[in-house]
Every structure is written in structure tokens, then in C-alpha cells.
Design a protein around this motif. Structure first.
Motif, PDB file in Angstrom:
ATOM      1  N   GLU A  47       0.875  -1.166   0.000  1.00 18.17           N
ATOM      2  CA  GLU A  47       0.000   0.000   0.000  1.00 18.17           C
ATOM      3  C   GLU A  47       0.915   1.219   0.000  1.00 18.17           C
ATOM      4  OE1 GLU A  47      -3.409   1.641   2.980  1.00 18.17           O
ATOM      5  OE2 GLU A  47      -3.645  -0.399   2.209  1.00 18.17           O
ATOM      6  N   HIS A  48       0.722   2.114  -0.954  1.00 21.02           N
ATOM      7  CA  HIS A  48       1.534   3.327  -1.064  1.00 21.02           C
ATOM      8  C   HIS A  48       0.622   4.539  -0.913  1.00 21.02           C
ATOM      9  CE1 HIS A  48       5.003   1.430  -3.612  1.00 21.02           C
ATOM     10  NE2 HIS A  48       4.661   0.682  -2.587  1.00 21.02           N
ATOM     11  N   TRP A  49       1.040   5.477  -0.063  1.00 20.51           N
ATOM     12  CA  TRP A  49       0.312   6.733   0.137  1.00 20.51           C
ATOM     13  C   TRP A  49       1.226   7.899  -0.177  1.00 20.51           C
ATOM     14  CZ3 TRP A  49      -4.735   7.584   1.088  1.00 20.51           C
ATOM     15  CH2 TRP A  49      -5.519   6.480   1.470  1.00 20.51           C
ATOM     16  N   LEU A  50       0.796   8.756  -1.089  1.00 20.66           N
ATOM     17  CA  LEU A  50       1.531   9.985  -1.388  1.00 20.66           C
ATOM     18  C   LEU A  50       1.265  10.985  -0.271  1.00 20.66           C
ATOM     19  CD1 LEU A  50       0.702  10.371  -5.179  1.00 20.66           C
ATOM     20  CD2 LEU A  50       2.820   9.536  -4.156  1.00 20.66           C
ATOM     21  N   PRO A  51       2.243  11.849   0.031  1.00 21.39           N
ATOM     22  CA  PRO A  51       2.033  12.868   1.056  1.00 21.39           C
ATOM     23  C   PRO A  51       0.922  13.836   0.658  1.00 21.39           C
ATOM     24  CG  PRO A  51       4.348  12.732   0.422  1.00 21.39           C
ATOM     25  CD  PRO A  51       3.582  11.884  -0.539  1.00 21.39           C
ATOM     26  N   LEU A  52       0.371  14.495   1.633  1.00 23.43           N
ATOM     27  CA  LEU A  52      -0.667  15.492   1.415  1.00 23.43           C
ATOM     28  C   LEU A  52      -0.162  16.582   0.480  1.00 23.43           C
ATOM     29  CD1 LEU A  52      -3.474  16.643   2.224  1.00 23.43           C
ATOM     30  CD2 LEU A  52      -2.302  17.835   4.078  1.00 23.43           C
ATOM     31  N   ALA A  53      -0.910  16.820  -0.578  1.00 29.05           N
ATOM     32  CA  ALA A  53      -0.628  17.912  -1.514  1.00 29.05           C
ATOM     33  C   ALA A  53      -1.949  18.273  -2.181  1.00 29.05           C
ATOM     34  CB  ALA A  53       0.401  17.510  -2.559  1.00 29.05           C
ATOM     35  N   GLY A  54      -2.187  19.545  -2.340  1.00 28.79           N
ATOM     36  CA  GLY A  54      -3.428  19.966  -2.989  1.00 28.79           C
ATOM     37  C   GLY A  54      -4.665  19.565  -2.207  1.00 28.79           C
ATOM     38  N   GLY A  55      -4.503  19.352  -0.899  1.00 33.36           N
ATOM     39  CA  GLY A  55      -5.642  18.980  -0.068  1.00 33.36           C
ATOM     40  C   GLY A  55      -6.040  17.517  -0.162  1.00 33.36           C
ATOM     41  N   THR A  56      -5.161  16.676  -0.738  1.00 30.83           N
ATOM     42  CA  THR A  56      -5.517  15.261  -0.929  1.00 30.83           C
ATOM     43  C   THR A  56      -4.339  14.345  -0.621  1.00 30.83           C
ATOM     44  OG1 THR A  56      -6.965  15.920  -2.762  1.00 30.83           O
ATOM     45  CG2 THR A  56      -6.460  13.590  -2.583  1.00 30.83           C
ATOM     46  N   LEU A  57      -4.619  13.281   0.119  1.00 31.86           N
ATOM     47  CA  LEU A  57      -3.708  12.142   0.236  1.00 31.86           C
ATOM     48  C   LEU A  57      -4.210  11.131  -0.797  1.00 31.86           C
ATOM     49  CD1 LEU A  57      -3.839  11.894   4.078  1.00 31.86           C
ATOM     50  CD2 LEU A  57      -1.692  11.951   2.850  1.00 31.86           C
ATOM     51  N   ILE A  58      -3.315  10.592  -1.602  1.00 27.25           N
ATOM     52  CA  ILE A  58      -3.707   9.605  -2.604  1.00 27.25           C
ATOM     53  C   ILE A  58      -2.982   8.306  -2.309  1.00 27.25           C
ATOM     54  CG2 ILE A  58      -3.594   8.972  -5.045  1.00 27.25           C
ATOM     55  CD1 ILE A  58      -4.039  11.887  -5.724  1.00 27.25           C
ATOM     56  N   GLY A  59      -3.736   7.207  -2.333  1.00 25.75           N
ATOM     57  CA  GLY A  59      -3.166   5.904  -2.051  1.00 25.75           C
ATOM     58  C   GLY A  59      -3.525   4.873  -3.106  1.00 25.75           C
ATOM     59  N   VAL A  60      -2.698   3.847  -3.186  1.00 26.06           N
ATOM     60  CA  VAL A  60      -2.953   2.721  -4.074  1.00 26.06           C
ATOM     61  C   VAL A  60      -2.476   1.462  -3.362  1.00 26.06           C
ATOM     62  CG1 VAL A  60      -0.747   2.969  -5.290  1.00 26.06           C
ATOM     63  CG2 VAL A  60      -2.646   1.817  -6.419  1.00 26.06           C
ATOM     64  N   SER A  61      -3.216   0.382  -3.540  1.00 21.36           N
ATOM     65  CA  SER A  61      -2.776  -0.884  -2.950  1.00 21.36           C
ATOM     66  C   SER A  61      -2.841  -1.984  -4.007  1.00 21.36           C
ATOM     67  CB  SER A  61      -3.644  -1.267  -1.747  1.00 21.36           C
ATOM     68  OG  SER A  61      -4.942  -1.641  -2.167  1.00 21.36           O
ATOM     69  N   ARG A  62      -2.036  -3.021  -3.754  1.00 26.87           N
ATOM     70  CA  ARG A  62      -2.004  -4.179  -4.639  1.00 26.87           C
ATOM     71  C   ARG A  62      -1.862  -5.414  -3.764  1.00 26.87           C
ATOM     72  NH1 ARG A  62       2.790  -3.884  -8.460  1.00 26.87           N
ATOM     73  NH2 ARG A  62       3.893  -4.014  -6.494  1.00 26.87           N
ATOM     74  N   THR A  63      -2.655  -6.435  -4.077  1.00 24.89           N
ATOM     75  CA  THR A  63      -2.567  -7.716  -3.380  1.00 24.89           C
ATOM     76  C   THR A  63      -2.075  -8.771  -4.362  1.00 24.89           C
ATOM     77  OG1 THR A  63      -4.419  -7.097  -1.956  1.00 24.89           O
ATOM     78  CG2 THR A  63      -3.833  -9.434  -2.032  1.00 24.89           C
ATOM     79  N   VAL A  64      -1.000  -9.478  -3.962  1.00 23.63           N
ATOM     80  CA  VAL A  64      -0.399 -10.510  -4.807  1.00 23.63           C
ATOM     81  C   VAL A  64      -0.565 -11.862  -4.116  1.00 23.63           C
ATOM     82  CG1 VAL A  64       1.766 -11.339  -5.827  1.00 23.63           C
ATOM     83  CG2 VAL A  64       1.275  -8.884  -5.756  1.00 23.63           C
ATOM     84  N   LYS A  65      -1.038 -12.840  -4.855  1.00 28.26           N
ATOM     85  CA  LYS A  65      -1.114 -14.232  -4.374  1.00 28.26           C
ATOM     86  C   LYS A  65      -0.687 -15.143  -5.508  1.00 28.26           C
ATOM     87  CE  LYS A  65      -4.315 -14.010  -0.627  1.00 28.26           C
ATOM     88  NZ  LYS A  65      -5.513 -14.446   0.008  1.00 28.26           N
ATOM     89  N   GLY A  66       0.119 -16.123  -5.167  1.00 27.82           N
ATOM     90  CA  GLY A  66       0.599 -17.051  -6.186  1.00 27.82           C
ATOM     91  C   GLY A  66       1.373 -16.355  -7.293  1.00 27.82           C
TER      92      GLY A  66
END
Length: 159
Positions: A47-66
């Protein structure tokens, strides 16, 4: 004319103070920014979260199996048009859902959407400088259920 200029200056100062107060509330989530790896998860489950900028924290996650990506999610924490701090989730294969801030303190935040099927709550809790726990919870089948996602901070560079 001087009175008009003074009123404009005071109103601008007042407006600036309220914007800073709004940002200050979002800035309490600075500990969320960074790159996090799922403890016990397969490599690449992050899970990656960008620092607050422009009034928004933006995140993305990825789940890996097999060795394959089986799920991903795009996330935002920001102030809504109505002025509420919200967590917006867009999980793979699902519709976007908005959760409204329920509580916020120095090391945890809870967002809630009682009308959502599951989860109804999204929680992040900082347990140490390099560890957080994401949690989703809600009522499913008449029972309160929760799933914890323990995460540890990792370097954000791909090397």
C-alpha cells in the motif's frame, strides 16, 4: 476606500486561516504517507500513500497471491464538496464508495459509511513509526466482523 480595503484584507485573512485549519486536520494524517508492505503477505503486496498535496492524500494498494496480482484499490483522503473529510475507495471490480471521517487523533483515523454493505468502517492505526494496521469492519450476516491488515514501512524506491 480605506475601510473597504481593510474589510477585504480582514476577510482574506479570515479565509486563509480557515483553509489552514482545514489542512491542519488533514496534516494529522502525515504518518500515513509512505510505502507499506503487508506483514505476512506475498512480495509485492503493498500500500503506497503519497504525502498530502493539494488537499488530498492519494493511495494505491495491490494484493499478490501465487505470484499474480489478484486485487488493487485506488484511495483518496480529502475534503468533500460538503466540507467533510472523506476516504474514497475504488477497489478493483467494485464501485467507488465514500466513507466520512468519524474520528481522528494523533495515531488513528476512522471513516464510516453505515449504508455500505461491507465494510461500514475503514480504520488506520499507527502502532509505531514503522508499523500501521489498516482495518475494515462492519456487520455482515448480522454479526460484527473485522479484518486487520498489518503493514510495515518499506523503502519506496523499486530497487
Amino acid at each position: 476606500m480605506k475601510t473597504l480595503a481593510a474589510l477585504l484584507a480582514m476577510s482574506c485573512l479570515g479565509f486563509g486561516a480557515s483553509v489552514r485549519a482545514d489542512d491542519a486536520q488533514l496534516e494529522q494524517l502525515a504518518w500515513l504517507a509512505g510505502c507499506w508492505s503487508a506483514e505476512g503477505g506475498e512480495p509485492g503486496t503493498v500500500e503506497h500513500w503519497l504525502p498530502l498535496a493539494g488537499g488530498t492524500l492519494i493511495g494505491v494498494s495491490r494484493t499478490v497471491k501465487g505470484g499474480k496480482t489478484i486485487a488493487h484499490e485506488f484511495m483518496q483522503v480529502r475534503r468533500s464538496d460538503a466540507g467533510q473529510i472523506v476516504f474514497i475507495a475504488l477497489p478493483s471490480g467494485q464501485s467507488e464508495t465514500t466513507f466520512v471521517l468519524k474520528s481522528l487523533d494523533t495515531g488513528s483515523v476512522t471513516f464510516e459509511n453505515p449504508a455500505h454493505d461491507f465494510p461500514q468502517r475503514v480504520i488506520y492505526r499507527r502502532t509505531s513509526p514503522d508499523r500501521i494496521v489498516g482495518r475494515i469492519e462492519g456487520v455482515r450476516g448480522g454479526k460484527l466482523q473485522g479484518i486487520d491488515f498489518p503493514l510495515r514501512r518499506i523503502a519506496c524506491d523499486p530497487a
